[in-house]
Every structure is written in structure tokens, then in C-alpha cells.
Design a protein around this motif. Structure first.
Motif, PDB file in Angstrom:
ATOM      1  N   GLN A 183       0.831  -1.205   0.000  1.00 24.15           N
ATOM      2  CA  GLN A 183       0.000   0.000   0.000  1.00 24.15           C
ATOM      3  C   GLN A 183       0.868   1.259   0.000  1.00 24.15           C
ATOM      4  OE1 GLN A 183      -2.340  -0.640   3.532  1.00 24.15           O
ATOM      5  NE2 GLN A 183      -3.973  -1.697   2.444  1.00 24.15           N
ATOM      6  N   THR A 184       1.943   1.207   0.767  1.00 28.00           N
ATOM      7  CA  THR A 184       2.834   2.367   0.878  1.00 28.00           C
ATOM      8  C   THR A 184       3.428   2.733  -0.473  1.00 28.00           C
ATOM      9  OG1 THR A 184       3.380   1.880   3.179  1.00 28.00           O
ATOM     10  CG2 THR A 184       4.961   3.203   1.939  1.00 28.00           C
ATOM     11  N   LYS A 185       3.923   1.736  -1.183  1.00 30.80           N
ATOM     12  CA  LYS A 185       4.504   1.991  -2.495  1.00 30.80           C
ATOM     13  C   LYS A 185       3.468   2.606  -3.431  1.00 30.80           C
ATOM     14  CE  LYS A 185       8.211  -1.486  -2.577  1.00 30.80           C
ATOM     15  NZ  LYS A 185       8.229  -1.762  -1.147  1.00 30.80           N
ATOM     16  N   GLY A 186       2.243   2.068  -3.385  1.00 26.85           N
ATOM     17  CA  GLY A 186       1.181   2.591  -4.248  1.00 26.85           C
ATOM     18  C   GLY A 186       0.833   4.033  -3.920  1.00 26.85           C
ATOM     19  N   ILE A 187       0.788   4.357  -2.610  1.00 27.44           N
ATOM     20  CA  ILE A 187       0.453   5.723  -2.187  1.00 27.44           C
ATOM     21  C   ILE A 187       1.515   6.703  -2.664  1.00 27.44           C
ATOM     22  CG2 ILE A 187       0.247   7.225  -0.166  1.00 27.44           C
ATOM     23  CD1 ILE A 187      -1.030   4.823   1.292  1.00 27.44           C
ATOM     24  N   VAL A 188       2.776   6.318  -2.502  1.00 29.34           N
ATOM     25  CA  VAL A 188       3.877   7.208  -2.907  1.00 29.34           C
ATOM     26  C   VAL A 188       3.873   7.429  -4.422  1.00 29.34           C
ATOM     27  CG1 VAL A 188       6.386   7.438  -3.029  1.00 29.34           C
ATOM     28  CG2 VAL A 188       5.316   6.647  -0.922  1.00 29.34           C
ATOM     29  N   LEU A 189       3.610   6.378  -5.187  1.00 27.01           N
ATOM     30  CA  LEU A 189       3.544   6.520  -6.644  1.00 27.01           C
ATOM     31  C   LEU A 189       2.413   7.458  -7.054  1.00 27.01           C
ATOM     32  CD1 LEU A 189       4.241   2.860  -7.841  1.00 27.01           C
ATOM     33  CD2 LEU A 189       5.722   4.861  -8.129  1.00 27.01           C
ATOM     34  N   LYS A 190       1.261   7.315  -6.394  1.00 23.95           N
ATOM     35  CA  LYS A 190       0.129   8.206  -6.695  1.00 23.95           C
ATOM     36  C   LYS A 190       0.484   9.647  -6.341  1.00 23.95           C
ATOM     37  CE  LYS A 190      -3.614   4.815  -6.113  1.00 23.95           C
ATOM     38  NZ  LYS A 190      -4.786   4.440  -5.294  1.00 23.95           N
ATOM     39  N   ALA A 191       1.168   9.826  -5.216  1.00 21.29           N
ATOM     40  CA  ALA A 191       1.570  11.178  -4.806  1.00 21.29           C
ATOM     41  C   ALA A 191       2.519  11.788  -5.837  1.00 21.29           C
ATOM     42  CB  ALA A 191       2.233  11.132  -3.429  1.00 21.29           C
ATOM     43  N   MET A 192       3.457  10.970  -6.335  1.00 19.76           N
ATOM     44  CA  MET A 192       4.410  11.462  -7.341  1.00 19.76           C
ATOM     45  C   MET A 192       3.685  11.835  -8.636  1.00 19.76           C
ATOM     46  SD  MET A 192       7.485   8.733  -6.634  1.00 19.76           S
ATOM     47  CE  MET A 192       8.464   9.289  -8.036  1.00 19.76           C
ATOM     48  N   GLU A 193       2.708  11.018  -9.017  1.00 20.98           N
ATOM     49  CA  GLU A 193       1.928  11.322 -10.217  1.00 20.98           C
ATOM     50  C   GLU A 193       1.168  12.637 -10.052  1.00 20.98           C
ATOM     51  OE1 GLU A 193       1.072   6.635 -11.440  1.00 20.98           O
ATOM     52  OE2 GLU A 193      -0.573   7.970 -10.878  1.00 20.98           O
ATOM     53  N   TYR A 194       0.616  12.818  -8.864  1.00 21.63           N
ATOM     54  CA  TYR A 194      -0.141  14.050  -8.611  1.00 21.63           C
ATOM     55  C   TYR A 194       0.783  15.269  -8.687  1.00 21.63           C
ATOM     56  CZ  TYR A 194      -3.629  17.138  -6.544  1.00 21.63           C
ATOM     57  OH  TYR A 194      -4.526  18.149  -6.327  1.00 21.63           O
ATOM     58  N   ILE A 195       1.975  15.132  -8.111  1.00 21.73           N
ATOM     59  CA  ILE A 195       2.945  16.233  -8.167  1.00 21.73           C
ATOM     60  C   ILE A 195       3.336  16.528  -9.610  1.00 21.73           C
ATOM     61  CG2 ILE A 195       5.303  16.912  -7.564  1.00 21.73           C
ATOM     62  CD1 ILE A 195       4.944  15.276  -4.978  1.00 21.73           C
ATOM     63  N   ASP A 196       3.588  15.474 -10.391  1.00 25.82           N
ATOM     64  CA  ASP A 196       3.989  15.649 -11.790  1.00 25.82           C
ATOM     65  C   ASP A 196       2.911  16.361 -12.603  1.00 25.82           C
ATOM     66  OD1 ASP A 196       5.689  12.425 -11.990  1.00 25.82           O
ATOM     67  OD2 ASP A 196       6.339  14.377 -11.242  1.00 25.82           O
ATOM     68  N   GLN A 197       1.640  16.185 -12.206  1.00 26.24           N
ATOM     69  CA  GLN A 197       0.530  16.787 -12.946  1.00 26.24           C
ATOM     70  C   GLN A 197       0.177  18.188 -12.450  1.00 26.24           C
ATOM     71  OE1 GLN A 197      -2.645  13.967 -12.543  1.00 26.24           O
ATOM     72  NE2 GLN A 197      -1.571  12.335 -13.632  1.00 26.24           N
ATOM     73  N   HIS A 198       0.536  18.510 -11.189  1.00 29.14           N
ATOM     74  CA  HIS A 198       0.089  19.771 -10.601  1.00 29.14           C
ATOM     75  C   HIS A 198       1.227  20.649 -10.088  1.00 29.14           C
ATOM     76  CE1 HIS A 198      -3.386  17.015 -10.302  1.00 29.14           C
ATOM     77  NE2 HIS A 198      -4.122  18.091 -10.464  1.00 29.14           N
ATOM     78  N   PHE A 199       2.466  20.377 -10.501  1.00 33.00           N
ATOM     79  CA  PHE A 199       3.590  21.157  -9.957  1.00 33.00           C
ATOM     80  C   PHE A 199       3.497  22.637 -10.326  1.00 33.00           C
ATOM     81  CE2 PHE A 199       5.893  21.937 -13.833  1.00 33.00           C
ATOM     82  CZ  PHE A 199       5.545  20.877 -14.664  1.00 33.00           C
ATOM     83  N   SER A 200       2.740  22.984 -11.354  1.00 37.19           N
ATOM     84  CA  SER A 200       2.623  24.390 -11.751  1.00 37.19           C
ATOM     85  C   SER A 200       1.737  25.193 -10.803  1.00 37.19           C
ATOM     86  CB  SER A 200       2.054  24.488 -13.171  1.00 37.19           C
ATOM     87  OG  SER A 200       0.772  23.886 -13.239  1.00 37.19           O
ATOM     88  N   ASN A 201       1.036  24.511  -9.922  1.00 40.16           N
ATOM     89  CA  ASN A 201       0.172  25.183  -8.946  1.00 40.16           C
ATOM     90  C   ASN A 201       1.042  25.769  -7.836  1.00 40.16           C
ATOM     91  OD1 ASN A 201      -1.705  26.031  -7.086  1.00 40.16           O
ATOM     92  ND2 ASN A 201      -2.527  23.997  -6.641  1.00 40.16           N
ATOM     93  N   GLU A 202       1.046  27.098  -7.698  1.00 46.12           N
ATOM     94  CA  GLU A 202       1.909  27.739  -6.697  1.00 46.12           C
ATOM     95  C   GLU A 202       1.526  27.350  -5.278  1.00 46.12           C
ATOM     96  OE1 GLU A 202       0.809  32.005  -5.762  1.00 46.12           O
ATOM     97  OE2 GLU A 202      -0.102  31.797  -7.750  1.00 46.12           O
ATOM     98  N   ASN A 203       0.286  26.912  -5.049  1.00 45.43           N
ATOM     99  CA  ASN A 203      -0.187  26.545  -3.713  1.00 45.43           C
ATOM    100  C   ASN A 203      -0.166  25.043  -3.472  1.00 45.43           C
ATOM    101  OD1 ASN A 203      -0.828  29.240  -2.864  1.00 45.43           O
ATOM    102  ND2 ASN A 203      -2.593  29.167  -4.233  1.00 45.43           N
TER     103      ASN A 203
END
Length: 529
Positions: free
Chosen positions: A418-438
Motif C-alpha cells: 500500500q505504501t509503495k502505491g500511495i507514494v507513486l500516486k503522490a508522485m503522479e499528482y505532483i507531476d501533474q500539478h507542480f505548476s500550482n503555486e499553492n
């Protein structure tokens, strides 16, 4: 970000005001003053973020201005301009208040660079302040929960000042308020969710208590209240009892339900808070005999904080947490403590079996956090039946130990996956939303449905990098790609990678790559030529 210039020389003042294109670099010039007095008058109208001031001026010089700003505007950054012969004078000002100093003659670019650096520092301070403010309710809650369960640390007074908690009195009392029938169908039908009920009870308790103390969450259906005062413990306890009586009436009138209140003793010194809290919980446990919808004090029951039942309840709660995390050795350690307490208490055999079933309930509750299908091991009823067939305490705990070893072993396997899956999802979210200043840890944690602290821990463990460092790395790598293409200006690149302030982006980019965006663009162009 706002700038104020202070200099008695009209030519220098005009040169600093007009010689630098402040708006182009993200700054607003809000005024130019001829001395410190005029500067303070301007600051009343529109407080700047950065003040650039000469050190030698008539009426009020830079040194006195630094003193006055320290009293009235301690958050405003100050840059002092001084001559070589005034070095010692400037040194005194810096020790007292100033953020930076520059020696005349001043080149506009050097001054601009210093202002940009201070601007970036201000942005960082504001981000930190905002993060602290957003997390303050959680910090207060955790501090109070820890305060009533363990002796306060040496920094108690500075901590309560930082958290804004009214705990600077000399006498303290704790009571625990339990909402009766919180999960009853009738009550839930009226309010739809138990959290709404608890919110209503919490608000009424907080308003009634007023300046006498504070309230905070403890268990799912319980609220703790700390009553404080400077009078003697007996008088404080009487005041607390009056508050408890009024609370019973108001909850029944407005929430249409009842509460049972357990009251500990009142004591001098904040170090006695855990004792009062444990006495309150002991008193509350007596409701099974005394009934609900009433006030039960430690004096009524004769129960004390070292009561075996209270200690067992705390150990069962700890066991749940360890099983939930799949910590085998820790879970077995807690189980051994429970076994020792049971031998010390010398309970009747029927109570031993009851406690064994309660431990089984705790273990299965911990399992449900990761074994959603509930099919990995024996079902609850089978475990209870087998426990009832055992004839000694040692046999019961031997059985429980074996059972816990098996389930925690599986729990770790599931949790790692579960931990590995959560971290991968978090990385995907960051990769998609890094342009958000907040984009902060809290938002990413919410997107992957976990606690922010937990995400921070597992992110570091799985990727060997802090969350904030990873976000920075993603943004900088994207910025490098965009700059190498040469299609966008630096401020456009900054916006696309989540930095609305181009000056701050330049500072961060240079710290990461060793080059400013312009230098990097030129170096890349020469390399590609």
C-alpha cells in the motif's frame, strides 16, 4: 511587494526611485521620504515590506529610524546605506535592527539584487507563517492530548505562549465529557453524522467555559475540558462543578441528548494535569455502575489514577495502534504488559475471559485497517470460541501471541504494498500539478487520501528524498527543459513551474543549478551552437 526609500539628498532619493524599474522586478514603490520622521508618517499610510534608508539624515537619522521600526514594524526589512567613514555607526545599526547594509556609492544593480534577496526571504517567511497558522488547530490538539497524558516538558511556558493557550494559571482541573448514545439511530437521524453532534456539544462547552479554561477532543465520543484559576484548588473544583451542572442542562436543552461527566481532582501546578485527567477517566468508567446523564467525581467513586482498569484501557489502545501498523515485536510487547497487569490484578476467571475477548476485539479492529476482506485469518467468532475453551491465563496469552504474530506478519506485507502505491500516486499528482503555486503536502495527502504526516514519512522512506525536495526537483527539471527550448521568458517559465514571483524563482533556480535563468539560457545556447 512594497518598497519605501528614505534619504535626505534629493538627487540620491530621485535616483533610487527612478533609476530602478521597480515594477518590472515585482516591487511597488510606495513612497520616498527625506528623513526618518517623514518615513514613519508614510509607513502609517501604507506599510512597506522593505525600507531602503540612508544612515546619516537630519531630524531623525537611520539609527533612530531602525529603533522606531523595531518597536512599531518589527517584520519590515531594513537596508541601510552608509559611507566608509560611518562603518562603526552602521555596525551598531545592524546589530540593533537592520537586515542589510550597503556602502556608498551604491550601484543600482547591487541594490536591486539585495532587495530581490530580501524579497525572497520575505516570501519564505510568509509561507512558513501561513503553514504554521494552518496547522495551529492540529498543533494545539496534539499538545493538549500529550499534556494530559504525560508530564509537561521544560519548555511548557514558551509552548503555550506560541500556541496561544490560556494555561498560565496556577491551579488546574480536568473533566471528561462523554456523549451518551452518540451512535443511537434516533440521534443520528436528527443530526445525520456523529461529528455534528460532537461539534455542537464542543461549542456549548467552550462557550460556557469561556475564559475559565479550554476544551479539546480526546476519544471518539468524548471531550476533555481543562479548568484553570489562580485561587485555591477547592474553590476551583467548586467552580468546575457549577460549569458541569450547567453543561448537563444546556446539552439536554439544545442538543436533545445527554452527557456524562467524569471529574478529576483540582491541583496546584500544571505538572498535575495528567493525574487529574486520569482521575476524570477513572470516574467516567464508573458510569457502568452509576448510570449516565450525571456528574461523577473522583471523590464519589473512590477511584484513583492508578486503577488497573485505566491502565489496561491505555494498553489496549496502544495494542490497537501497533497491530494497525503491523508492528509485530511492539504488539507482542504490549501484550506481555497486559499479561503482567492481569496477573497483578488477580481478576475473577469470568473477567479474565472477558478481557481476552476485549483484546481479540482490539486486534480485529486493527486488522480491519488493512485486511478489508477479513478472510486472511480466523474469523472473530472462531477466535472467541477457542479462547473460551482455554483454562489458564498463560494458555490464553500464548494463543493471543501466536495469533498476533501471524496477522502482523501479513499486515507488514500489505502495508508495504500500500505504501509503495500511495507514494507513486503522490508522485503522479505532483507531476501533474507542480505548476500550482499553492501545491503543498496537505493538498497532495488529501489527493491520495492519507494523513500529511504519514505521507511525509513514507515518501522519505520509499524515495529517500523529502517531499519538499522532490517537488523542488520536479519544478527545476521542468524549468531547465523550458529554458533550454528558449521559447519562453524567465518570468513565463517561473509561472509555468509554480513560482508567481520571478525574483524568488531566480533565487531558487540559481541555488539549484548554480546559474541564474539568464546565465543558464546563454550557456545552453552556446553549447547547442
Amino acid at each position: 511587494m512594497k518598497i519605501l526609500i528614505v534619504d535626505d539628498d534629493v538627487i540620491i532619493r530621485k535616483g533610487l526611485s527612478e533609476g530602478i524599474d521597480w515594477p518590472q522586478h515585482g516591487f511597488e514603490l510606495v513612497g520616498a521620504a527625506g528623513d526618518g520622521e517623514e518615513a514613519l508618517e508614510l509607513m502609517k499610510l501604507q506599510t512597506p515590506d522593505i525600507v531602503i534608508s540612508d544612515i546619516r539624515m537630519p531630524f531623525m537619522d537611520g539609527l533612530e529610524l531602525a529603533e522606531r521600526m523595531n518597536e512599531m514594524y518589527p517584520w519590515v526589512k531594513l537596508i541601510l546605506l552608509t559611507g566608509y567613514q560611518e562603518y562603526e555607526y552602521a555596525k551598531r545599526a545592524i546589530e540593533m535592527r537592520a537586515s542589510e547594509y550597503l556602502i556608498k556609492p551604491i550601484h543600482n544593480m547591487a541594490l536591486l539584487q539585495k532587495v530581490i534577496e530580501l524579497g525572497a526571504q520575505i516570501e519564505q517567511e510568509r509561507t512558513y507563517t501561513r503553514q504554521v497558522q494552518e496547522g495551529m488547530p492540529l498543533l494545539r490538539q496534539r499538545f493538549l492530548q500529550k499534556l494530559v497524558t504525560a508530564a509537561p516538558g521544560p519548555n511548557f511556558h514558551s509552548e503555550i505562549k506560541f500556541l496561544g493557550l490560556p494555561l498560565d494559571k496556577t491551579v488546574f482541573h480536568v473533566m471528561v465529557i462523554k456523549i451518551d448514545g452518540l451512535t443511537s439511530p434516533e440521534l443520528l437521524k436528527r443530526y445525520s453524522e456523529k461529528e455534528i453532534i460532537k461539534y455542537c456539544v464542543h461549542n456549548i462547552a467552550r462557550e460556557l467555559l469561556g475564559e475559565l479554561g479550554l476544551t479539546f477532543d480526546c476519544e471518539d465520543d468524548e471531550i476533555a475540558a481543562i479548568v484553570t484559576g489562580d485561587n485555591d484548588p477547592k474553590r476551583l473544583f467548586e467552580n468546575a462543578y457549577v460549569f458541569a451542572e450547567e453543561l448537563l442542562v444546556q446539552i439536554k436543552r439544545y442538543v436533545k441528548t445527554t452527557v456524562t461527566i467524569g471529574m478529576g481532582g483540582a491541583y496546584e501546578g500544571h505538572e498535575k494535569l495528567p493525574k487529574s485527567y486520569q482521575e476524570a477517566r477513572s470516574s467516567l468508567a464508573y458510569r457502568h455502575y452509576a448510570g449516565t446523564s450525571q456528574i461523577i467525581t473522583v471523590h464519589d467513586t473512590g477511584l484513583f489514577a492508578d486503577m488497573n482498569e485505566l491502565q489496561l484501557a491505555g494498553l489496549k489502545k496502544e495494542l490497537y495502534a501497533k497491530v494497525k501498523l503491523g508492528l509485530s515485536e511492539d504488539s507482542l510487547g504490549v501484550l506481555s504488559q497486559l499479561e503482567r497487569k492481569l496477573f497483578e490484578a488477580q481478576l475473577e476467571w469470568s473477567q479474565v475471559h472477558l478481557l481476552a475477548v476485549e483484546i481479540a476485539v482490539v486486534v480485529f479492529q486493527g486488522m480491519q485497517e488493512w485486511d478489508e476482506e477479513g478472510e486472511s485469518h480466523k474469523d472473530f467468532y472462531t477466535v472467541c470460541k477457542e479462547l473460551q475453551e482455554l483454562e489458564t491465563v498463560s494458555d490464553i496469552f500464548r494463543y493471543l501471541r501466536s495469533f498476533i504474530e501471524a496477522i502482523t506478519r501479513d499486515a507488514m506485507k500489505v502495508r508495504d504494498s500500500q505504501t509503495k502505491g500511495i507514494v507513486l500516486k503522490a508522485m503522479e499528482y505532483i507531476d501533474q500539478h507542480f505548476s500550482n503555486e499553492n501545491l503543498y503536502l496537505q493538498e497532495v495527502a488529501g489527493a491520495v487520501h492519507v494523513n500529511p504526516t504519514y505521507l511525509s514519512i513514507i515518501f522519505k522512506r520509499e524515495r529517500d528524498i523529502n517531499f519538499s525536495d522532490y517537488l523542488l526537483e520536479v519544478r527545476m527539471k521542468k524549468a531547465i527543459q523550458l529554458i533550454r527550448k528558449g521559447e519562453l521568458k524567465s518570468y513565463e517559465v517561473a509561472q509555468q513551474v509554480g513560482y508567481p514571483n520571478p525574483q524568488y524563482f531566480s533565487v531558487v533556480f540559481k541555488k539549484y543549478t548554480g546559474y541564474s535563468p539568464t546565465e543558464y539560457r546563454n550557456a545552453a545556447a552556446r553549447k547547442d551552437a
